[in-house]
Every structure is written in C-alpha cells, then in structure tokens.
Design an enzyme around this catalytic site. Structure first.
Site, PDB file in Angstrom:
ATOM      1  N   ARG A 111       0.835  -1.196   0.000  1.00 30.59           N
ATOM      2  CA  ARG A 111       0.000   0.000   0.000  1.00 30.59           C
ATOM      3  C   ARG A 111       0.869   1.245   0.000  1.00 30.59           C
ATOM      4  O   ARG A 111       1.774   1.371   0.817  1.00 30.59           O
ATOM      5  CB  ARG A 111      -0.930   0.014   1.214  1.00 30.59           C
ATOM      6  CG  ARG A 111      -1.948  -1.113   1.189  1.00 30.59           C
ATOM      7  CD  ARG A 111      -2.833  -1.116   2.408  1.00 30.59           C
ATOM      8  NE  ARG A 111      -3.726  -2.271   2.387  1.00 30.59           N
ATOM      9  CZ  ARG A 111      -4.542  -2.600   3.378  1.00 30.59           C
ATOM     10  NH1 ARG A 111      -4.573  -1.862   4.468  1.00 30.59           N
ATOM     11  NH2 ARG A 111      -5.322  -3.660   3.280  1.00 30.59           N
ATOM     12  N   SER A 204      -7.990  -1.221   1.115  1.00 28.25           N
ATOM     13  CA  SER A 204      -8.941  -1.553   2.176  1.00 28.25           C
ATOM     14  C   SER A 204      -9.533  -0.313   2.818  1.00 28.25           C
ATOM     15  O   SER A 204     -10.193   0.476   2.154  1.00 28.25           O
ATOM     16  CB  SER A 204      -8.266  -2.448   3.214  1.00 28.25           C
ATOM     17  OG  SER A 204      -9.217  -2.970   4.111  1.00 28.25           O
ATOM     18  N   HIS A 205      -9.294  -0.119   4.105  1.00 26.14           N
ATOM     19  CA  HIS A 205      -9.933   0.954   4.860  1.00 26.14           C
ATOM     20  C   HIS A 205      -9.246   2.299   4.691  1.00 26.14           C
ATOM     21  O   HIS A 205      -9.671   3.280   5.294  1.00 26.14           O
ATOM     22  CB  HIS A 205      -9.978   0.591   6.341  1.00 26.14           C
ATOM     23  CG  HIS A 205      -8.634   0.263   6.918  1.00 26.14           C
ATOM     24  ND1 HIS A 205      -7.862  -0.781   6.482  1.00 26.14           N
ATOM     25  CD2 HIS A 205      -7.917   0.872   7.889  1.00 26.14           C
ATOM     26  CE1 HIS A 205      -6.734  -0.815   7.173  1.00 26.14           C
ATOM     27  NE2 HIS A 205      -6.741   0.171   8.031  1.00 26.14           N
ATOM     28  N   ASP A 304     -16.613  -1.581   4.380  1.00 27.43           N
ATOM     29  CA  ASP A 304     -15.663  -0.688   3.726  1.00 27.43           C
ATOM     30  C   ASP A 304     -15.637  -0.907   2.219  1.00 27.43           C
ATOM     31  O   ASP A 304     -16.409  -1.693   1.672  1.00 27.43           O
ATOM     32  CB  ASP A 304     -14.269  -0.831   4.328  1.00 27.43           C
ATOM     33  CG  ASP A 304     -13.664  -2.203   4.098  1.00 27.43           C
ATOM     34  OD1 ASP A 304     -14.414  -3.141   3.781  1.00 27.43           O
ATOM     35  OD2 ASP A 304     -12.442  -2.338   4.239  1.00 27.43           O
ATOM     36  N   ASP A 306     -13.710  -2.421   0.062  1.00 27.12           N
ATOM     37  CA  ASP A 306     -13.481  -3.728  -0.558  1.00 27.12           C
ATOM     38  C   ASP A 306     -14.244  -4.844   0.149  1.00 27.12           C
ATOM     39  O   ASP A 306     -14.016  -6.020  -0.115  1.00 27.12           O
ATOM     40  CB  ASP A 306     -11.986  -4.056  -0.628  1.00 27.12           C
ATOM     41  CG  ASP A 306     -11.344  -4.197   0.734  1.00 27.12           C
ATOM     42  OD1 ASP A 306     -11.942  -3.730   1.712  1.00 27.12           O
ATOM     43  OD2 ASP A 306     -10.245  -4.762   0.820  1.00 27.12           O
ATOM     44  N   ASP A 308     -14.405  -6.193   3.146  1.00 24.46           N
ATOM     45  CA  ASP A 308     -13.918  -7.176   4.105  1.00 24.46           C
ATOM     46  C   ASP A 308     -14.096  -6.755   5.557  1.00 24.46           C
ATOM     47  O   ASP A 308     -14.026  -7.593   6.453  1.00 24.46           O
ATOM     48  CB  ASP A 308     -12.460  -7.555   3.833  1.00 24.46           C
ATOM     49  CG  ASP A 308     -11.501  -6.374   3.913  1.00 24.46           C
ATOM     50  OD1 ASP A 308     -11.964  -5.232   4.088  1.00 24.46           O
ATOM     51  OD2 ASP A 308     -10.282  -6.611   3.782  1.00 24.46           O
ATOM     52  N   ARG A 309     -14.337  -5.481   5.801  1.00 22.71           N
ATOM     53  CA  ARG A 309     -14.543  -5.035   7.178  1.00 22.71           C
ATOM     54  C   ARG A 309     -16.011  -4.691   7.413  1.00 22.71           C
ATOM     55  O   ARG A 309     -16.762  -4.430   6.480  1.00 22.71           O
ATOM     56  CB  ARG A 309     -13.661  -3.826   7.492  1.00 22.71           C
ATOM     57  CG  ARG A 309     -12.202  -4.189   7.714  1.00 22.71           C
ATOM     58  CD  ARG A 309     -11.350  -2.941   7.889  1.00 22.71           C
ATOM     59  NE  ARG A 309     -10.035  -3.263   8.418  1.00 22.71           N
ATOM     60  CZ  ARG A 309      -9.011  -3.682   7.696  1.00 22.71           C
ATOM     61  NH1 ARG A 309      -9.160  -3.847   6.389  1.00 22.71           N
ATOM     62  NH2 ARG A 309      -7.835  -3.937   8.248  1.00 22.71           N
ATOM     63  N   THR A 372      -1.828 -10.844  13.767  1.00 24.52           N
ATOM     64  CA  THR A 372      -2.704 -10.100  12.876  1.00 24.52           C
ATOM     65  C   THR A 372      -2.403 -10.476  11.428  1.00 24.52           C
ATOM     66  O   THR A 372      -1.257 -10.518  11.014  1.00 24.52           O
ATOM     67  CB  THR A 372      -2.511  -8.592  13.085  1.00 24.52           C
ATOM     68  OG1 THR A 372      -2.879  -8.264  14.438  1.00 24.52           O
ATOM     69  CG2 THR A 372      -3.349  -7.782  12.126  1.00 24.52           C
ATOM     70  N   GLU A 391     -10.950 -10.294  13.890  1.00 25.03           N
ATOM     71  CA  GLU A 391      -9.923  -9.360  14.327  1.00 25.03           C
ATOM     72  C   GLU A 391     -10.594  -8.118  14.892  1.00 25.03           C
ATOM     73  O   GLU A 391     -11.674  -7.726  14.439  1.00 25.03           O
ATOM     74  CB  GLU A 391      -9.025  -8.952  13.156  1.00 25.03           C
ATOM     75  CG  GLU A 391      -8.223 -10.088  12.567  1.00 25.03           C
ATOM     76  CD  GLU A 391      -7.373  -9.654  11.389  1.00 25.03           C
ATOM     77  OE1 GLU A 391      -6.340 -10.288  11.148  1.00 25.03           O
ATOM     78  OE2 GLU A 391      -7.744  -8.661  10.702  1.00 25.03           O
ATOM     79  N   SER A 393      -9.874  -5.252  14.313  1.00 23.03           N
ATOM     80  CA  SER A 393      -9.848  -4.208  13.288  1.00 23.03           C
ATOM     81  C   SER A 393     -11.047  -4.333  12.355  1.00 23.03           C
ATOM     82  O   SER A 393     -10.929  -4.132  11.149  1.00 23.03           O
ATOM     83  CB  SER A 393      -8.539  -4.261  12.509  1.00 23.03           C
ATOM     84  OG  SER A 393      -8.318  -5.551  11.977  1.00 23.03           O
ATOM     85  N   LYS A 404     -11.715 -12.196   5.464  1.00 25.04           N
ATOM     86  CA  LYS A 404     -12.775 -11.597   6.249  1.00 25.04           C
ATOM     87  C   LYS A 404     -13.862 -11.109   5.296  1.00 25.04           C
ATOM     88  O   LYS A 404     -13.589 -10.736   4.174  1.00 25.04           O
ATOM     89  CB  LYS A 404     -12.243 -10.464   7.125  1.00 25.04           C
ATOM     90  CG  LYS A 404     -11.289  -9.490   6.446  1.00 25.04           C
ATOM     91  CD  LYS A 404     -10.703  -8.543   7.481  1.00 25.04           C
ATOM     92  CE  LYS A 404      -9.620  -7.651   6.900  1.00 25.04           C
ATOM     93  NZ  LYS A 404      -8.349  -8.360   6.732  1.00 25.04           N
TER      94      LYS A 404
END
Length: 581
Positions: A111, A204-205, A304, A306, A308-309, A372, A391, A393, A404
């Site tokens: 990233r 991601s986030h 989010d 993508d 996954d969260r 993690t 997780e 997060s 996730k």
C-alpha cells in the site's frame, strides 16, 4: 456502504428470510465475473539489467477503461523459463527495468500513495516480482482472478496486471465487472472456479482518490492471502528485477426485501465520495449519528470499500468487533444453518479481546490466538481446525472463504436477530441488538476494550518507541507493580503455526496483568505513509452491575498507564490519537 433497518423493515426481513439469510454462498460473487482481453495486442516484458531470463513482466500501458464484454473473452499466452511464445496476434516486447526501493509487502499487501504507484514500472515491477516468486506450475496456463474496490487507479492498474499475467503465460483472467469485486468475493470466486489465485486492487480501509491511497495483494489458490514465505520472496525479487456498494442492493434490497432507502453510499466511487472507507465510529459518522439519533432504526451496519470489514450498530448501541465475533460464535449453531452441526474451532488475532476465548471454553471448542493477518486463519481453515474467526480491526469471517467478509458478518447478525425474534407477533417488542449483547455479557462477562490509533507518525520515533518497549519487556519480572496493576507477564508475541510449524515473531508487545487486563502495542503494516501506532487496552469485568459503564470510563486508568509506559508523546510528539474505537 452503510445499511440500516427501521422497525417496519425489520419485520419483513425477520419473517421472510430468517432460514437462509447467512448461508455462505459464492454464487453472488460469481455473478459479477467477466472475462477481459487486453485492450492492446502488444505485451511488453520487463527485464533486468543483469539480463535475466525473459520470464519477466509487461510494462504499464496507457489507461484504458474496463468494460464488461458481451461475450466471454479470454487472455491466453504461454511462456517458458528461457523465452515466451507469442500467441497469434500478440507481440511480446522486452523492456529494461531497474529495482525500485520501498516495495516491502505488509500485513495486507503493498500500500502506497496513488502517485507512488503511478511511477514508471512501479506496479509492473511488483507484479513481475510476484510471478518470479511463484512456481511456474502455479500460474502457467492457469486461471487468475482480478478485482478491486473501485478506487482511483484501479482501471489503469488492471490493464497493467492483465498484460503482465498474459506475458507470463497465464491462460485466463476472470475480471470483476468494471474491475469491481470485493475482497471476500475474490476469495469466493477463486475457490468456486478453482482458480490458481487472484489479485485484489484495494487499500482496504484507507482513503481513495488521486491524492490518497492504492494497494495490491495476491491471494493463493485456497482463497487466502499469500503466506509470508511468498511475500518475502516478492520483496526479494523487487530488489533484483532490472466497494462493496455493488453488492448492497442485490443482497439487501432485491433478495431480502429491505427498502432502497435503507442503503447509503451504495454506488461505487473512485474516491469514496471524498470520504474515508473505514467502517468505524469516526469515519462512518453519518451512520453513527443516525443510529444514535431520534427514531433510530433497529439495526445498522457499515462495510468498507473492498467489503472485508464491518461495523455493527443497534439503536444507540455500538458492538465492538471483539464482541461481535464472540456473539456470532455463541449463537451460530442455533441461528445460522451453515453451522447447524457446530463449529470446528474458533480463533482471534492476538490484539483482539478475550471475549471469544470465553465462548470457546464454554462450548468446549478448539481455540487459537494468531498474529494479525488473515493468512494465519487460512492455514487453520484449510486444516479443518477453524470455522469462525475475527480481528478487532473490524474483520469477521468464517471458513466459507479465506478472507474476512463484511457483508457475511452483517448477514450473520441479521440471522441471529431473525432467530431470536422468530416467535414474535406483529406489535410485540423485538429482541434488540443491545438485548443480545447484554445477555451475552451476563453469561460470559464483559471484556471492556478500546484501540487508540496514531496514524502517520514519523517512522523513526515510532520505531524507537517500540524498541524502548521491547527493552522494557526484556527486563520485566512477574509480580512487578504498574500503578494498581500487578504484572503477570510481558513479552513480544511469537506464534508457532500448529499446521505447518512456521514461526512468526515480534508481533506485538504485550503487558498482561494478574486480573486479566492487557495493554498491547503494535506498529500496523496497513498504512501507506509513515507509521501507525496502535495501542490496545482491555479489562475483564464479571460484575453485571458494571457492564453498562462506558468503555472509555471503565478503561481510563489502564489507558493512562498505557500512555505512561510507552512514553508515546516523548517519542512521537503526538498529543491525541487519530481514531479511538
């Protein structure tokens, strides 16, 4: 993506779909898959100044928008260690390149700022380094999946990835329509189509747009993120090379019958509407305001970019991610058909609170504490040892895929609510999100938990702080007093994988006290600039009369101790955290 259900919406959803809401399925993800041919018929190949074999990568091509073709089109090419055969109509060029610094893969891929990836050959080098790190039989003439969260630069990046993959002999690329496919969907498609692996274009986030972040990661043929053995090779080779909004309406509105106005931010945007995609109390403030406002809906959730969260909210009530996975696990067998025969095992990341541990103990299930990173859960799932994991997060998932899955977590909560309200008649008071959480605490006790994030700290100061803490740990002794707390042990978390025996060290500095309280310090590997320091604070409370105390109040003595122990202000100059969850 934010989602909320008002009472009348809840009634229809709870009574019409409760039997099948959270049965994991990869079919929805598969519907967004299309095949894509490289827009240009010329494939460039990168080669090192050391004249390594030409099994290298294609250079970045000019930006060409992705379009979903009317009929399936296939990218085909073949190559060998010594040369790359040129399929009819495709010319492969060899383009010199040089190593680029700073391409170390973190917890969830590489990233950086968009402008970094837009540098000449930056992305191309990393993609080729990946292919150089894989055994040829893992991709040659095989099938790969490509998708992302729709953020800025994904279209250009997709063209680069497709060309390099073809130049390395990949037989077929399955691409999400308009390049959009959530992280859990990529994992699902890999598994369903028995693909060799897949690329996920997402940070991601992290925020998106020309001035913000972009990211890339590779998932293996089981659907899980590539293990460190591969990511380490990728980094070594880089030194030697010369939205989930698309799913919300089809699932919640079209399938489950929620009203269209139940969804907000459901249309993919390259810069996420100038907002931050992380689904937490700070960046999903609009949803939080709704759920804590007058006439709030019964249920609210966010995911989010993508997919996954996730974040789960009730009317005026926030479910911490640590509690969320514990509550899902405790209710899964009776509420979710997929788990009707029970779970194989439970697992959490080390910084996540011990709430899940107590569920595993009560249900007599195998339990695992891992570093993690979802790849550690994936190993356990592949070995048949794990069903539900999470997780702190804001990541929750199960063994239906190897990532996730934010939307799955939302559906799991809806299934629990549906089951708990299955006998309710119209007009009767429904069992709420807060009711379920408080009943859980009454049974298992409450693990008060909070995380303080200090984003984009100056790296030198952050690293010095961690080294100071490691030195402190090395000198610590059982029984030492830290204010009102007595030390049970302090360490830098090390994990030995029970499946393959691999060892991962330096995963977070822990101070664990005799009353079960914990303070954990960790540098995050998911940022694109500087360093993110994360401090995790946890305290167990068995007394039900104190379960309604605000977490920040209950944890204040431990938070003050955490800041004092670390000397964070002295090392970083930071007065306040960027985000508190």
């Amino acid at each position: 993506m934010a989602f909320s259900l008002k009472p009348h919406h809840s009634r229809r959803l709870l009574h019409s779909s409760r039997a099948k809401i959270a049965q994991p399925s990869s079919s929805n993800a598969g519907n967004v898959v299309a095949f894509l041919r490289p827009v240009s018929s010329s494939l460039s190949v990168l080669s090192s100044s050391a004249a390594q074999p030409a099994a290298a990568a294609a250079a970045a091509a000019k930006s060409t928008p992705l379009r979903a073709p009317r009929s399936p089109l296939v990218v085909r090419a073949s190559s060998s260690a010594a040369a790359i055969a040129e399929p009819e109509g495709i010319k492969i060029n060899s383009v010199p390149t040089k190593p680029i610094e700073g391409q170390k893969t973190g917890t969830s891929g590489l990233r950086k700022k968009v402008k970094v990836f837009m540098q000449e050959n930056y992305l191309a080098n990393w993609i080729q380094a990946l292919f150089n790190s894989l055994p040829p039989e893992d991709y040659r003439n095989g099938v790969l999946v490509l998708g992302g969260d729709g953020r800025y630069f994904n279209r250009e990046a997709a063209q680069i990835i497709i060309k390099i993959a073809a130049g390395n002999g990949v037989g077929k690329i399955l691409v999400g329509r308009d390049g959009i496919m959530s992280t859990p969907a990529v994992s699902a498609v890999i598994r369903k189509r028995e693909a060799n692996g897949g690329f996920i274009m997402s940070a991601s986030h992290n925020p998106g747009g020309p001035e913000y972040d972009w990211g890339i990661k590779f998932n293996y043929n089981s659907g899980q993120p590539a293990p460190e053995s591969i990511t380490d090779k990728i980094y070594g080779n880089t030194l030697s090379v010369s939205v989930t909004g698309a799913y919300a309406k089809p699932i919640f509105v079209d399938k489950l019958g929620a009203a269209p106005d139940s969804i907000s931010n459901g249309v993919p945007s390259e810069d996420f509407g100038h907002g931050h995609p992380d689904p937490n109390l700070t960046y999903a403030k609009d949803l939080v305001d709704i759920m804590y406002g007058e006439n709030a809906p019964d249920f609210g959730a966010a995911s989010d970019g993508d997919g996954d969260r996730n974040m789960i909210l009730g009317k005026g009530f926030f479910i911490t991610p640590s509690d969320s996975v514990a509550i899902i696990a405790a209710n899964a067998q009776q509420s979710i058909p997929y788990f009707r025969n029970g779970a194989k095992g439970l697992a959490r990341s080390m910084p996540t609170s011990g709430a899940l541990d107590r569920v595993a103990q009560k249900l007599n299930l195998p339990f695992f504490e891992v570093p993690t990173g979802w790849k550690f859960f994936g190993n356990l799932m592949d070995a048949g040892k794990l069903s539900i994991c999470g997780e702190e997060s804001f990541g929750t998932g199960s063994d239906h895929i190897r990532e996730k899955d934010g939307i799955w977590a939302v559906l799991a909560w809806l299934s629990i609510l549906a089951y708990r309200n299955k006998d309710k008649k119209p007009g009767e008071q429904l069992v709420s999100v807060s009711d379920i959480a408080k009943e859980h605490w009454a049974t298992y006790g409450r693990n008060f938990f909070s995380r303080y994030d200090y984003e984009e700290c100056e790296s030198e100061g952050a690293n010095k702080m961690v080294e100071y803490l490691r030195d402190l740990v090395s000198k610590s002794k059982e029984g030492e007093k830290y204010g009102d707390y007595i030390l049970q042990f302090a360490d830098d978390f090390t994990y030995t994988d029970p499946v393959d025996g691999s060892v991962v060290s330096k995963q977070g500095v822990r101070f664990v006290f005799t009353d079960g309280s914990r303070i954990i310090y960790r540098l995050s590997g998911t940022g694109s600039a500087g360093a993110t320091i994360r401090i995790y604070i946890e305290q167990f409370e068995s007394d039900a009369s104190r379960h309604d105390v605000d977490a920040q109040i209950a944890l204040k003595p431990l938070i003050d101790l955490a800041l004092s122990i670390s000397k964070l202000k002295e090392f970083t100059g930071r007065e306040k955290p960027t985000v508190i969850t």
